[in-house]
Every structure is written in structure tokens, then in C-alpha cells.
Design a protein around this motif. Structure first.
Motif, PDB file in Angstrom:
ATOM      1  N   PHE A   1       0.831  -1.207   0.000  1.00 36.72           N
ATOM      2  CA  PHE A   1       0.000   0.000   0.000  1.00 36.72           C
ATOM      3  C   PHE A   1       0.865   1.256   0.000  1.00 36.72           C
ATOM      4  CE2 PHE A   1      -3.489  -2.724   1.680  1.00 36.72           C
ATOM      5  CZ  PHE A   1      -4.403  -2.447   0.676  1.00 36.72           C
ATOM      6  N   ALA A   2       1.933   1.253   0.770  1.00 34.59           N
ATOM      7  CA  ALA A   2       2.807   2.425   0.842  1.00 34.59           C
ATOM      8  C   ALA A   2       3.494   2.673  -0.498  1.00 34.59           C
ATOM      9  CB  ALA A   2       3.839   2.237   1.948  1.00 34.59           C
ATOM     10  N   LEU A   3       3.962   1.623  -1.147  1.00 31.35           N
ATOM     11  CA  LEU A   3       4.662   1.794  -2.409  1.00 31.35           C
ATOM     12  C   LEU A   3       3.719   2.096  -3.563  1.00 31.35           C
ATOM     13  CD1 LEU A   3       7.376  -0.988  -2.171  1.00 31.35           C
ATOM     14  CD2 LEU A   3       7.670   1.482  -1.916  1.00 31.35           C
ATOM     15  N   SER A   4       2.477   1.679  -3.471  1.00 30.14           N
ATOM     16  CA  SER A   4       1.537   1.957  -4.555  1.00 30.14           C
ATOM     17  C   SER A   4       1.161   3.434  -4.590  1.00 30.14           C
ATOM     18  CB  SER A   4       0.290   1.098  -4.423  1.00 30.14           C
ATOM     19  OG  SER A   4      -0.466   1.500  -3.295  1.00 30.14           O
ATOM     20  N   ALA A   5       1.343   4.143  -3.489  1.00 30.77           N
ATOM     21  CA  ALA A   5       1.029   5.564  -3.455  1.00 30.77           C
ATOM     22  C   ALA A   5       2.139   6.409  -4.061  1.00 30.77           C
ATOM     23  CB  ALA A   5       0.780   6.003  -2.011  1.00 30.77           C
ATOM     24  N   CYS A   6       3.308   5.838  -4.251  1.00 28.05           N
ATOM     25  CA  CYS A   6       4.434   6.562  -4.841  1.00 28.05           C
ATOM     26  C   CYS A   6       4.415   6.373  -6.350  1.00 28.05           C
ATOM     27  CB  CYS A   6       5.761   6.028  -4.307  1.00 28.05           C
ATOM     28  SG  CYS A   6       5.918   6.148  -2.535  1.00 28.05           S
ATOM     29  N   GLY A   7       4.742   7.421  -7.068  1.00 21.05           N
ATOM     30  CA  GLY A   7       4.848   7.274  -8.515  1.00 21.05           C
ATOM     31  C   GLY A   7       4.197   8.419  -9.255  1.00 21.05           C
ATOM     32  N   ILE A   8       4.440   8.447 -10.537  1.00 19.41           N
ATOM     33  CA  ILE A   8       3.925   9.499 -11.397  1.00 19.41           C
ATOM     34  C   ILE A   8       2.604   9.030 -11.979  1.00 19.41           C
ATOM     35  CG2 ILE A   8       4.365  10.806 -13.499  1.00 19.41           C
ATOM     36  CD1 ILE A   8       7.346  10.516 -12.901  1.00 19.41           C
ATOM     37  N   LYS A   9       1.622   9.866 -11.895  1.00 20.47           N
ATOM     38  CA  LYS A   9       0.320   9.553 -12.464  1.00 20.47           C
ATOM     39  C   LYS A   9       0.241  10.171 -13.863  1.00 20.47           C
ATOM     40  CE  LYS A   9      -1.819   8.425  -8.318  1.00 20.47           C
ATOM     41  NZ  LYS A   9      -0.766   7.719  -7.720  1.00 20.47           N
ATOM     42  N   GLY A  10      -0.423   9.515 -14.778  1.00 21.53           N
ATOM     43  CA  GLY A  10      -0.581  10.041 -16.127  1.00 21.53           C
ATOM     44  C   GLY A  10       0.546   9.599 -17.041  1.00 21.53           C
TER      45      GLY A  10
END
Length: 54
Positions: A21-30
Motif C-alpha cells: 500500500f505504501a509503495l503503490s502511493a508513490c509514482g507518477i500519475k498520467g
């Protein structure tokens, strides 16, 4: 001994779920944008290519 193994397995499972869950919130959207070249010249765009949106 069995109780320790179950506790360790449960804790590892909880940690894995929390980390996912913590890692899924990190990252570039789009869409990802291509960075400019580090060295050399930029390649010309072909005339039939669509212009990039900024």
C-alpha cells in the motif's frame, strides 16, 4: 515453536501488505514525458508526427 512460526508468518504478511500500500502511493500519475538528451543534438521530429502536449 509452532506459535513463534505462526507469529512470524503473520507479521511478515502484515508487513508485506502495508509495504504494498505504501509503495503503490508513490509514482507518477498520467503519461510519462521523455526527458531531453543529456548529450548530442535533439533529433528532429518527422513532419507527420503529432505535436507534443505540454
Amino acid at each position: 515453536m509452532t506459535r513463534t512460526y505462526q507469529s512470524l508468518t503473520r507479521n511478515a504478511l502484515i508487513l508485506a501488505i502495508a509495504a504494498s500500500f505504501a509503495l503503490s502511493a508513490c509514482g507518477i500519475k498520467g503519461e510519462l514525458k521523455t526527458p531531453p538528451p543529456v548529450w548530442g543534438e535533439e533529433k528532429p521530429t518527422p513532419p507527420d508526427a503529432e505535436p507534443a502536449q505540454s
